[in-house]
Write a protein that holds these residues in place. Structure first.
Motif, PDB file in Angstrom:
ATOM      1  N   THR A 176       0.822  -1.208   0.000  1.00 13.10           N
ATOM      2  CA  THR A 176       0.000   0.000   0.000  1.00 13.10           C
ATOM      3  C   THR A 176       0.857   1.260   0.000  1.00 13.10           C
ATOM      4  O   THR A 176       0.329   2.356  -0.056  1.00 13.10           O
ATOM      5  CB  THR A 176      -0.897   0.052   1.242  1.00 13.10           C
ATOM      6  N   GLY A 177       2.134   1.119   0.099  1.00  8.49           N
ATOM      7  CA  GLY A 177       3.000   2.292   0.003  1.00  8.49           C
ATOM      8  C   GLY A 177       3.391   2.844   1.343  1.00  8.49           C
ATOM      9  O   GLY A 177       4.504   3.291   1.538  1.00  8.49           O
ATOM     10  N   SER A 178       2.488   2.849   2.284  1.00  7.69           N
ATOM     11  CA  SER A 178       2.870   3.374   3.583  1.00  7.69           C
ATOM     12  C   SER A 178       2.236   2.575   4.697  1.00  7.69           C
ATOM     13  O   SER A 178       1.023   2.457   4.784  1.00  7.69           O
ATOM     14  CB  SER A 178       2.436   4.817   3.747  1.00  7.69           C
ATOM     15  N   ILE A 179       3.079   2.077   5.549  1.00  8.55           N
ATOM     16  CA  ILE A 179       2.591   1.371   6.721  1.00  8.55           C
ATOM     17  C   ILE A 179       1.878   2.365   7.642  1.00  8.55           C
ATOM     18  O   ILE A 179       1.095   1.994   8.500  1.00  8.55           O
ATOM     19  CB  ILE A 179       3.766   0.619   7.387  1.00  8.55           C
ATOM     20  N   GLY A 180       2.106   3.644   7.407  1.00  8.70           N
ATOM     21  CA  GLY A 180       1.455   4.706   8.182  1.00  8.70           C
ATOM     22  C   GLY A 180      -0.030   4.832   7.923  1.00  8.70           C
ATOM     23  O   GLY A 180      -0.715   5.655   8.520  1.00  8.70           O
ATOM     24  N   MET A 181      -0.561   4.006   7.018  1.00  4.36           N
ATOM     25  CA  MET A 181      -1.980   4.074   6.671  1.00  4.36           C
ATOM     26  C   MET A 181      -2.780   2.910   7.238  1.00  4.36           C
ATOM     27  O   MET A 181      -3.990   2.871   7.067  1.00  4.36           O
ATOM     28  CB  MET A 181      -2.135   4.021   5.152  1.00  4.36           C
ATOM     29  N   LEU A 182      -2.106   1.922   7.842  1.00  3.06           N
ATOM     30  CA  LEU A 182      -2.819   0.666   8.060  1.00  3.06           C
ATOM     31  C   LEU A 182      -3.255   0.415   9.494  1.00  3.06           C
ATOM     32  O   LEU A 182      -2.445   0.442  10.424  1.00  3.06           O
ATOM     33  CB  LEU A 182      -1.937  -0.498   7.605  1.00  3.06           C
ATOM     34  N   PRO A 183      -4.546   0.164   9.670  1.00  4.90           N
ATOM     35  CA  PRO A 183      -5.086  -0.131  10.985  1.00  4.90           C
ATOM     36  C   PRO A 183      -5.122  -1.630  11.244  1.00  4.90           C
ATOM     37  O   PRO A 183      -4.883  -2.427  10.338  1.00  4.90           O
ATOM     38  CB  PRO A 183      -6.521   0.377  10.859  1.00  4.90           C
ATOM     39  N   SER A 184      -5.428  -2.018  12.479  1.00  4.70           N
ATOM     40  CA  SER A 184      -5.656  -3.435  12.759  1.00  4.70           C
ATOM     41  C   SER A 184      -6.643  -3.581  13.897  1.00  4.70           C
ATOM     42  O   SER A 184      -6.840  -2.657  14.688  1.00  4.70           O
ATOM     43  CB  SER A 184      -4.344  -4.133  13.124  1.00  4.70           C
ATOM     44  N   ALA A 185      -7.264  -4.759  13.927  1.00  7.59           N
ATOM     45  CA  ALA A 185      -8.188  -5.079  15.009  1.00  7.59           C
ATOM     46  C   ALA A 185      -7.795  -6.434  15.568  1.00  7.59           C
ATOM     47  O   ALA A 185      -7.504  -7.349  14.806  1.00  7.59           O
ATOM     48  CB  ALA A 185      -9.622  -5.147  14.473  1.00  7.59           C
ATOM     49  N   SER A 186      -7.768  -6.546  16.885  1.00 10.42           N
ATOM     50  CA  SER A 186      -7.517  -7.831  17.523  1.00 10.42           C
ATOM     51  C   SER A 186      -8.741  -8.173  18.359  1.00 10.42           C
ATOM     52  O   SER A 186      -9.115  -7.417  19.257  1.00 10.42           O
ATOM     53  CB  SER A 186      -6.284  -7.759  18.421  1.00 10.42           C
ATOM     54  N   LEU A 187      -9.341  -9.325  18.020  1.00 10.86           N
ATOM     55  CA  LEU A 187     -10.635  -9.648  18.607  1.00 10.86           C
ATOM     56  C   LEU A 187     -10.604 -11.001  19.301  1.00 10.86           C
ATOM     57  O   LEU A 187      -9.889 -11.903  18.884  1.00 10.86           O
ATOM     58  CB  LEU A 187     -11.705  -9.700  17.498  1.00 10.86           C
ATOM     59  N   GLY A 188     -11.421 -11.110  20.342  1.00 11.06           N
ATOM     60  CA  GLY A 188     -11.580 -12.385  21.030  1.00 11.06           C
ATOM     61  C   GLY A 188     -12.961 -12.955  20.755  1.00 11.06           C
ATOM     62  O   GLY A 188     -13.687 -12.467  19.896  1.00 11.06           O
ATOM     63  N   GLU A 189     -13.312 -14.006  21.495  1.00 13.31           N
ATOM     64  CA  GLU A 189     -14.610 -14.641  21.332  1.00 13.31           C
ATOM     65  C   GLU A 189     -15.713 -13.658  21.752  1.00 13.31           C
ATOM     66  O   GLU A 189     -16.753 -13.554  21.139  1.00 13.31           O
ATOM     67  CB  GLU A 189     -14.647 -15.886  22.227  1.00 13.31           C
ATOM     68  N   SER A 190     -15.450 -12.939  22.832  1.00  9.71           N
ATOM     69  CA  SER A 190     -16.374 -11.899  23.303  1.00  9.71           C
ATOM     70  C   SER A 190     -15.502 -10.907  24.054  1.00  9.71           C
ATOM     71  O   SER A 190     -14.308 -11.116  24.174  1.00  9.71           O
ATOM     72  CB  SER A 190     -17.409 -12.505  24.244  1.00  9.71           C
ATOM     73  N   GLY A 191     -16.079  -9.842  24.558  1.00  7.22           N
ATOM     74  CA  GLY A 191     -15.275  -8.890  25.307  1.00  7.22           C
ATOM     75  C   GLY A 191     -14.602  -7.884  24.401  1.00  7.22           C
ATOM     76  O   GLY A 191     -14.690  -7.984  23.177  1.00  7.22           O
ATOM     77  N   PRO A 192     -13.919  -6.912  25.010  1.00  2.94           N
ATOM     78  CA  PRO A 192     -13.360  -5.814  24.227  1.00  2.94           C
ATOM     79  C   PRO A 192     -12.229  -6.249  23.305  1.00  2.94           C
ATOM     80  O   PRO A 192     -11.433  -7.122  23.643  1.00  2.94           O
ATOM     81  CB  PRO A 192     -12.825  -4.857  25.300  1.00  2.94           C
ATOM     82  N   GLY A 193     -12.146  -5.625  22.148  1.00  4.60           N
ATOM     83  CA  GLY A 193     -11.033  -5.829  21.231  1.00  4.60           C
ATOM     84  C   GLY A 193     -10.016  -4.717  21.385  1.00  4.60           C
ATOM     85  O   GLY A 193     -10.269  -3.707  22.045  1.00  4.60           O
ATOM     86  N   VAL A 194      -8.854  -4.934  20.784  1.00  5.66           N
ATOM     87  CA  VAL A 194      -7.807  -3.908  20.782  1.00  5.66           C
ATOM     88  C   VAL A 194      -7.620  -3.429  19.337  1.00  5.66           C
ATOM     89  O   VAL A 194      -7.480  -4.242  18.424  1.00  5.66           O
ATOM     90  CB  VAL A 194      -6.477  -4.453  21.330  1.00  5.66           C
ATOM     91  N   PHE A 195      -7.604  -2.116  19.166  1.00  8.77           N
ATOM     92  CA  PHE A 195      -7.542  -1.519  17.835  1.00  8.77           C
ATOM     93  C   PHE A 195      -6.318  -0.623  17.777  1.00  8.77           C
ATOM     94  O   PHE A 195      -6.182   0.305  18.571  1.00  8.77           O
ATOM     95  CB  PHE A 195      -8.843  -0.762  17.561  1.00  8.77           C
ATOM     96  N   GLU A 196      -5.408  -0.938  16.860  1.00  8.30           N
ATOM     97  CA  GLU A 196      -4.127  -0.226  16.855  1.00  8.30           C
ATOM     98  C   GLU A 196      -3.561  -0.162  15.439  1.00  8.30           C
ATOM     99  O   GLU A 196      -3.851  -1.014  14.605  1.00  8.30           O
ATOM    100  CB  GLU A 196      -3.116  -0.956  17.759  1.00  8.30           C
ATOM    101  N   PRO A 197      -2.741   0.851  15.188  1.00 13.14           N
ATOM    102  CA  PRO A 197      -2.074   0.909  13.888  1.00 13.14           C
ATOM    103  C   PRO A 197      -1.112  -0.265  13.734  1.00 13.14           C
ATOM    104  O   PRO A 197      -0.608  -0.785  14.734  1.00 13.14           O
ATOM    105  CB  PRO A 197      -1.275   2.209  13.941  1.00 13.14           C
ATOM    106  N   VAL A 198      -0.848  -0.649  12.487  1.00 15.27           N
ATOM    107  CA  VAL A 198       0.127  -1.713  12.244  1.00 15.27           C
ATOM    108  C   VAL A 198       1.551  -1.198  12.464  1.00 15.27           C
ATOM    109  O   VAL A 198       2.444  -1.937  12.860  1.00 15.27           O
ATOM    110  CB  VAL A 198      -0.041  -2.260  10.803  1.00 15.27           C
TER     111      VAL A 198
END
Ligand code: IPM
Ligand code: MG
Length: 362
Positions: free
Chosen positions: A261-283
């Motif tokens: 994509t040209g820049s890693i500065g553009m990419l988000p990520s989501a880390s999810l479990g079965e239930s409960g809060p997820g963590v959302f952070e840049p790559v």
């Protein structure tokens, strides 16, 4: 519209983390006003900042706060000043602790090429334009967590380092289900990546994926060995829709996909479990070399907030609006240094955030 209220644990972390986070929270406030959402932001320490103040990268209070939140927005951790610490005290340990502590086994890393940034990629425009890949990385198993692990001394007195790549069938199945479900919502192509020509753990992985496929007849499942997948990602990335793979392979391939994509500065990520809060952070990481100078690209953090809305809070309209605002700002020609090309307008971190906030009200 009924007003909704969410408790968001905010972990700015190190390096550029605090500045891209500050910009993102301002954008979220604005979005909240528009969509009738109250965000209650509660900040906590993580990474090097936490080591400096408490002696540990993931203080128990931080994990507790995350557990009781509706979602976690994370900046970035790490920096040269903590690199010499023993491995269990390094900032990166906080990420592993969060992942296992919250049971976040599914890591979604989209790598989508924005048409405006096609020229920012090191690959030819005809190779990357239109690329839209979702890497689904298993995040709480494999060689990162398998036992035994450690540096041991053999009978002859020689040191021997050990990590173990292991997966239970149930661990493979649950990440497989996330990937098949994601493919169903996209172009219905799932490529499972393994090393089944050499590794038994991969042979089990492949068997389980094939079994699961029966429950998703609308999805086409293919398999690639990881070395070939690394090559195919560069050779012809448009062949991929969703990629599912184990933890270490996913770590490597998601960085490779990011670079398309040209820049890693553009990419988000989501880390999810079965239930409960997820963590959302840049790559991307904490980029200590440019920290504190208001030149970092806040878009990956802002797009991570969009993933929080979409996958964590089910606020789909707000998520769409935020992603559209980011596209609009790129169309208008605003660029931070990492994605700057001639003829566009270079802006800093805060100014980029202000443009996104402005684009939200259009
Ligand atoms: C990532 C990072 C982490 C990982 C490190 C910092 C522990 O590379 O999130 O991809 O290897 O998972
Ligand atoms: Mg990585």
């Amino acid at each position: 519209m009924t007003r909704r209220s969410y408790q968001i644990a905010v972990l700015p972390g190190d390096g550029i983390g605090p500045e891209i986070m500050a910009v993102t929270l301002t954008v979220l406030e604005k979005l909240g006003q528009k969509f009738g959402i109250d965000f209650v932001f509660q900040e906590a320490l993580i990474g090097g900042a936490a080591i400096d103040q408490t002696g540990q990268p993931l203080p128990p209070e931080t994990l507790e706060l995350c557990r009781s939140s509706d979602g976690v927005l994370l900046g970035a951790v790490g920096g040269p000043q903590w690199d010499e610490l023993p491995s269990h005290l390094r900032p990166e340990q906080a990420l592993l602790g969060l992942r296992s502590g919250l049971g976040l086994f599914a890591n979604l890393r989209p790598a989508k090429v924005f048409p405006e940034l096609v020229n920012a990629s090191p690959l030819k425009p005809e190779i990357v334009s239109g690329v839209d890949i979702l890497v689904v990385r298993e995040l709480t198993g494999g060689v990162y967590f398998g036992q035994p692990k450690g540096i041991f001394t053999t009978e002859t007195g020689e040191q021997r380092g050990v990590n173990t790549m292991a997966y239970r069938a149930s661990e493979i199945d649950r990440i497989g289900r996330v990937a098949f479900a994601a493919a169903q919502k996209r172009r219905k192509q799932l490529c499972s990546v393994d090393k089944a020509n050499v590794l038994e753990v991969s042979q089990l992985w492949r068997q389980r994926m094939n079994l699961l496929a029966q429950a998703y007849p609308d999805v086409t499942l293919t398999h690639l060995y990881v070395d070939n997948a690394a090559m195919q990602l560069i050779r012809w990335p448009k062949q991929f829709d969703v990629i599912v793979t184990e933890n270490l392979f996913g770590d490597i391939l998601s960085d490779e996909a990011a670079m398309l994509t040209g820049s890693i500065g553009m990419l988000p990520s989501a880390s999810l479990g079965e239930s409960g809060p997820g963590v959302f952070e840049p790559v991307h990481g904490s980029a200590p070399d440019i920290a504190g100078r208001d030149i970092a690209n806040p878009l990956a953090q802002i797009l991570s907030a969009a993933m929080l809305l979409r996958y964590g809070l089910n606020e789909l309209e707000a998520a769409d609006a935020l992603e559209t605002a980011v596209s609009r700002v790129l169309q208008q020609g605003y660029r931070t240094g990492d994605i700057y090309t001639e003829g566009t307008q270079r802006v800093g971190c805060r100014a980029m955030g202000e443009q996104v906030a402005t684009a939200l009200s259009v």
